[in-house]
Design an enzyme around this catalytic site. Structure first.
Site, PDB file in Angstrom:
ATOM      1  N   ASP A  13       0.810  -1.224   0.000  1.00 57.68           N
ATOM      2  CA  ASP A  13       0.000   0.000   0.000  1.00 57.68           C
ATOM      3  C   ASP A  13       0.841   1.269   0.000  1.00 57.68           C
ATOM      4  OD1 ASP A  13      -2.235  -1.654   0.102  1.00 57.68           O
ATOM      5  OD2 ASP A  13      -2.285  -1.627   2.286  1.00 57.68           O
ATOM      6  N   LYS A  16       1.702   2.385  -4.938  1.00 55.85           N
ATOM      7  CA  LYS A  16       2.243   1.852  -6.200  1.00 55.85           C
ATOM      8  C   LYS A  16       1.305   2.150  -7.368  1.00 55.85           C
ATOM      9  CE  LYS A  16       2.327  -2.302  -4.385  1.00 55.85           C
ATOM     10  NZ  LYS A  16       1.905  -2.014  -3.026  1.00 55.85           N
ATOM     11  N   GLY A  40      -4.689  -4.278  -3.793  1.00 54.66           N
ATOM     12  CA  GLY A  40      -5.668  -3.220  -4.058  1.00 54.66           C
ATOM     13  C   GLY A  40      -4.886  -1.979  -4.414  1.00 54.66           C
ATOM     14  N   HIS A  41      -4.851  -1.644  -5.717  1.00 53.79           N
ATOM     15  CA  HIS A  41      -4.053  -0.508  -6.180  1.00 53.79           C
ATOM     16  C   HIS A  41      -4.997   0.618  -6.598  1.00 53.79           C
ATOM     17  CE1 HIS A  41      -0.564  -3.506  -7.185  1.00 53.79           C
ATOM     18  NE2 HIS A  41      -0.876  -3.467  -5.914  1.00 53.79           N
ATOM     19  N   GLN A 223       1.834  -5.985  -3.271  1.00 52.36           N
ATOM     20  CA  GLN A 223       2.287  -6.100  -1.883  1.00 52.36           C
ATOM     21  C   GLN A 223       3.602  -5.313  -1.701  1.00 52.36           C
ATOM     22  OE1 GLN A 223       1.287  -9.410  -3.464  1.00 52.36           O
ATOM     23  NE2 GLN A 223      -0.680  -8.557  -2.917  1.00 52.36           N
TER      24      GLN A 223
HETATM   25  P1  GDP Z   1      -0.892   0.447  -3.483  1.00 57.93           P
HETATM   26  O1  GDP Z   1      -1.491  -0.844  -3.040  1.00 57.93           O
HETATM   27  O2  GDP Z   1       0.574   0.503  -3.241  1.00 57.93           O
HETATM   28  O3  GDP Z   1      -1.251   0.807  -4.894  1.00 57.93           O
HETATM   29  O4  GDP Z   1      -1.515   1.571  -2.543  1.00 57.93           O
HETATM   30  P2  GDP Z   1      -3.068   1.712  -2.121  1.00 57.93           P
HETATM   31  O5  GDP Z   1      -3.824   2.217  -3.295  1.00 57.93           O
HETATM   32  O6  GDP Z   1      -3.554   0.499  -1.457  1.00 57.93           O
HETATM   33  O7  GDP Z   1      -2.947   2.803  -0.989  1.00 57.93           O
HETATM   34  C1  GDP Z   1      -2.340   4.054  -1.226  1.00 57.93           C
HETATM   35  C2  GDP Z   1      -3.349   5.148  -0.923  1.00 57.93           C
HETATM   36  O8  GDP Z   1      -2.688   6.389  -0.937  1.00 57.93           O
HETATM   37  C3  GDP Z   1      -4.455   5.255  -1.954  1.00 57.93           C
HETATM   38  O9  GDP Z   1      -5.618   5.694  -1.315  1.00 57.93           O
HETATM   39  C4  GDP Z   1      -3.946   6.343  -2.907  1.00 57.93           C
HETATM   40  O10 GDP Z   1      -4.985   7.028  -3.576  1.00 57.93           O
HETATM   41  C5  GDP Z   1      -3.273   7.234  -1.933  1.00 57.93           C
HETATM   42  N1  GDP Z   1      -2.156   8.040  -2.427  1.00 57.93           N
HETATM   43  C6  GDP Z   1      -1.109   7.660  -3.201  1.00 57.93           C
HETATM   44  N2  GDP Z   1      -0.207   8.652  -3.260  1.00 57.93           N
HETATM   45  C7  GDP Z   1      -0.695   9.665  -2.513  1.00 57.93           C
HETATM   46  C8  GDP Z   1      -0.197  10.949  -2.123  1.00 57.93           C
HETATM   47  O11 GDP Z   1       0.898  11.365  -2.474  1.00 57.93           O
HETATM   48  N3  GDP Z   1      -0.990  11.702  -1.301  1.00 57.93           N
HETATM   49  C9  GDP Z   1      -2.215  11.275  -0.874  1.00 57.93           C
HETATM   50  N4  GDP Z   1      -2.934  12.073  -0.107  1.00 57.93           N
HETATM   51  N5  GDP Z   1      -2.697  10.066  -1.197  1.00 57.93           N
HETATM   52  C10 GDP Z   1      -1.936   9.279  -1.989  1.00 57.93           C
HETATM   53  P1  IMO Z   2      -1.033  -4.134  -2.273  1.00 56.09           P
HETATM   54  O1  IMO Z   2      -0.599  -4.701  -3.602  1.00 56.09           O
HETATM   55  C1  IMO Z   2      -0.998  -4.545   2.028  1.00 56.09           C
HETATM   56  C2  IMO Z   2      -1.116  -8.590   3.633  1.00 56.09           C
HETATM   57  C3  IMO Z   2      -2.345  -9.023   4.403  1.00 56.09           C
HETATM   58  C4  IMO Z   2      -1.698  -9.965   5.403  1.00 56.09           C
HETATM   59  C5  IMO Z   2      -0.628 -10.662   4.561  1.00 56.09           C
HETATM   60  C6  IMO Z   2      -1.057 -11.997   3.992  1.00 56.09           C
HETATM   61  O2  IMO Z   2      -2.306  -3.391  -2.334  1.00 56.09           O
HETATM   62  O3  IMO Z   2       0.091  -3.374  -1.651  1.00 56.09           O
HETATM   63  P2  IMO Z   2      -2.644 -12.682   1.970  1.00 56.09           P
HETATM   64  O4  IMO Z   2      -4.092 -12.423   1.746  1.00 56.09           O
HETATM   65  O5  IMO Z   2      -1.749 -12.167   0.907  1.00 56.09           O
HETATM   66  O6  IMO Z   2      -2.367 -14.119   2.307  1.00 56.09           O
HETATM   67  O7  IMO Z   2      -2.308 -11.873   3.324  1.00 56.09           O
HETATM   68  O8  IMO Z   2      -0.331  -9.770   3.507  1.00 56.09           O
HETATM   69  N1  IMO Z   2      -1.379  -8.097   2.267  1.00 56.09           N
HETATM   70  C7  IMO Z   2      -1.287  -6.799   1.930  1.00 56.09           C
HETATM   71  N2  IMO Z   2      -1.058  -5.717   2.687  1.00 56.09           N
HETATM   72  N3  IMO Z   2      -1.146  -4.420   0.703  1.00 56.09           N
HETATM   73  C8  IMO Z   2      -1.353  -5.507  -0.071  1.00 56.09           C
HETATM   74  O9  IMO Z   2      -1.354  -5.461  -1.406  1.00 56.09           O
HETATM   75  C9  IMO Z   2      -1.480  -6.768   0.544  1.00 56.09           C
HETATM   76  N4  IMO Z   2      -1.716  -8.023   0.092  1.00 56.09           N
HETATM   77  C10 IMO Z   2      -1.631  -8.833   1.157  1.00 56.09           C
HETATM   78  O10 IMO Z   2      -2.978  -7.946   5.030  1.00 56.09           O
HETATM   79  O11 IMO Z   2      -1.052  -9.226   6.397  1.00 56.09           O
HETATM   80 MG    MG Z   3      -2.986  -1.522  -1.778  1.00 59.95          MG
END
Ligand code: GDP
Ligand code: IMO
Ligand code: MG
Length: 422
Positions: A13, A16, A40-41, A223
């Site tokens: 998270d 990315k 979840g991106h 991840q």
């Molecule tokens: P990922 O799994 O690495 O793609 O990240 P996620 O989407 O799960 O979580 C990142 C969160 O940060 C999301 O809600 C994005 O919209 C948000 N985000 C990413 N970059 C920025 C930033 O520079 N500022 C803010 N406020 N939100 C950001």
């Molecule tokens: P993105 O791509 C954050 C975590 C779960 C748990 C562990 C194992 O959005 O960064 P799993 O379901 O993979 O067997 O769970 O990994 N986890 C993540 N945490 N971002 C993710 O993906 C994750 N995918 C799995 O919360 O701790």
């Molecule tokens: Mg994510």
């Protein structure tokens, strides 16, 4: 742009999805090579929020090809729902999506097993996303998995599925869980399989042809480094190689064709699920949650938050060979002063500069902090590096220095425009 491996350099998270969406403008192909719909991106485009789980985050850019590589585990029903959802939102998904014929399938018994094993673990649970990821990769390693190529041959698939369901139902019975019904699963998966058929191909060969034609490829990590099955905080990890090497094995593109590794970190640290998080801080968590931030994109769970951990980030640089660093969510610290950064751990009176491999030891590591000045102003509108307040510039420079990579991107908001390319 060169062929780039983008990895999360923390616990997932890192933002990315946002960075991939930005960088896709300069590449031809985006490839997912590991993980499944545990990812979840988030991409925000023109005020609309898209959350990608299995489909690469490059899908929102027209004219780009997205590939789901052999290393991904695919729940076909979930993938069809994701395609339908995007199409309903007006995103074109057709010839721009390719699915590897050797990717393994996530089946309903994987999800139930994932859930049941977590229940059995009680307090020691991993906190998985319950998407069946661990059991699906388990079957792959045990050489008992079903693949997309099986799904493309309905008779073969049904025969293998029936045997797998019989075997797994006896395990589910021991857990006291409801048995899986062959007929329902068979029908739902074959229906999904027919919808996916036009997208399925030998993506390894396709990618090599793209390379021969000089196409630029971006490998989208899912991840993060500390969730890697080998290098993460085992057993509190996911079941794939989330680090840079996973991009090669999970796509069939060899290491010497990779040019750059880009590590993505948040300006602070978050983790969702169980396991050690040395710099966790309830004050930071409360502040970010109050701002409405840091709730999981896949499960909606509240993420645990804390200070930037340079010990972890430096280790991630080593394992992934991170050349360049993207720092996201800098704006999350706009109102924090002073800002702490962890530069070492203390374990039983000794200073450590690398994380211990044992999860229980990491749990009792005490962070050693330095404090940096905050900037007490909004960074949301900064378009170039010089627009950032001096303390913010000093902060990101310090993170890059401690991490050991070249600072190349700073993100100050979730939208495409809120990105500073250095
Ligand atoms: P990922 O799994 O690495 O793609 O990240 P996620 O989407 O799960 O979580 C990142 C969160 O940060 C999301 O809600 C994005 O919209 C948000 N985000 C990413 N970059 C920025 C930033 O520079 N500022 C803010 N406020 N939100 C950001
Ligand atoms: P993105 O791509 C954050 C975590 C779960 C748990 C562990 C194992 O959005 O960064 P799993 O379901 O993979 O067997 O769970 O990994 N986890 C993540 N945490 N971002 C993710 O993906 C994750 N995918 C799995 O919360 O701790
Ligand atoms: Mg994510």
């Amino acid at each position: 742009m060169a062929n780039t491996i983008l990895v999360g350099a923390q616990w997932g998270d890192e933002g990315k999805g946002k960075i991939i969406d930005v960088l896709t403008a300069n590449v031809d192909v985006v490839v997912r090579s590991q993980g499944g719909n545990n990812a979840g991106h988030t991409v925000i485009h023109r005020g609309t929020k898209y959350v990608l789980h299995l489909i690469p985050s490059g899908i929102l850019r027209r004219g780009k090809v997205c590939v789901i590589g052999n290393g991904v585990v695919i729940d076909p029903v979930a993938l069809v729902a994701e395609i339908d959802g995007l199409q309903k939102m007006g995103v074109a998904v057709g010839k721009n999506l390719l699915i590897s014929d050797t990717a393994h399938l996530v089946l309903p018994y994987h999800r139930v097993l994932d859930e049941q094993r977590e229940i059995r673990k009680g307090h020691a649970k991993i906190g998985t996303t319950k998407r069946g990821i661990g059991p699906a990769y388990g079957d792959k390693a045990a050489r008992t998995g079903l693949r997309i190529s099986d799904l493309m041959q309905p008779e073969v698939f049904s025969e293998k599925l029936e045997a797998k369901i019989r075997e797994n139902n006896s395990i589910l019975k021991a857990f006291g869980a409801k048995p899986i019904r062959f007929r329902e699963v068979n029908e739902a998966y074959l229906t999904a399989g027919e919808k996916l058929r036009p997208f399925v191909s030998n993506t390894v060969v396709w990618l090599h042809r793209a390379l021969q034609r000089g196409k630029d490829i971006l490998f989208e990590g899912a991840q993060g480094t500390f969730l890697d099955i080998d290098h993460g905080t085992y057993p509190y990890v996911t079941s794939s190689n989330t680090t840079a090497g996973g991009a090669c094995t999970g796509s069939g593109v060899p290491p010497h064709r990779m040019d750059v590794v880009l590590g993505v970190v948040k300006a602070y640290t978050t983790r969702v699920g169980e396991g050690a998080l040395p710099t966790e801080d309830t004050g930071v968590t409360a502040m970010l949650h109050k701002m409405g931030r840091e709730f999981g994109a896949t499960t909606g769970r509240a993420r645990r938050c804390g200070w930037f951990d340079a010990v972890a980030a430096h280790y991630a640089t080593m394992i992934n060979g991170v050349d360049e660093l993207a720092i996201t969510n800098l704006d999350g610290l706009d109102a924090v002063d002073p800002i702490r950064v962890c530069v070492g751990y203390r374990l039983n009176g000794r200073r450590l500069d690398v994380p211990p491999c044992d999860a229980a030891q990491l749990e009792i590591c005490e962070p050693i902090y330095i404090e940096l000045s905050g900037w007490n102003s909004s960074t949301h509108r900064a378009k170039k590096f010089a627009d950032l307040p001096p303390s913010a510039r000093a902060y990101v420079r310090k993170l890059a220095e401690l991490t050991g990579a070249k600072l190349s991107i700073v993100s100050v908001g979730p939208a495409r425009g809120q990105t500073i390319i250095l």
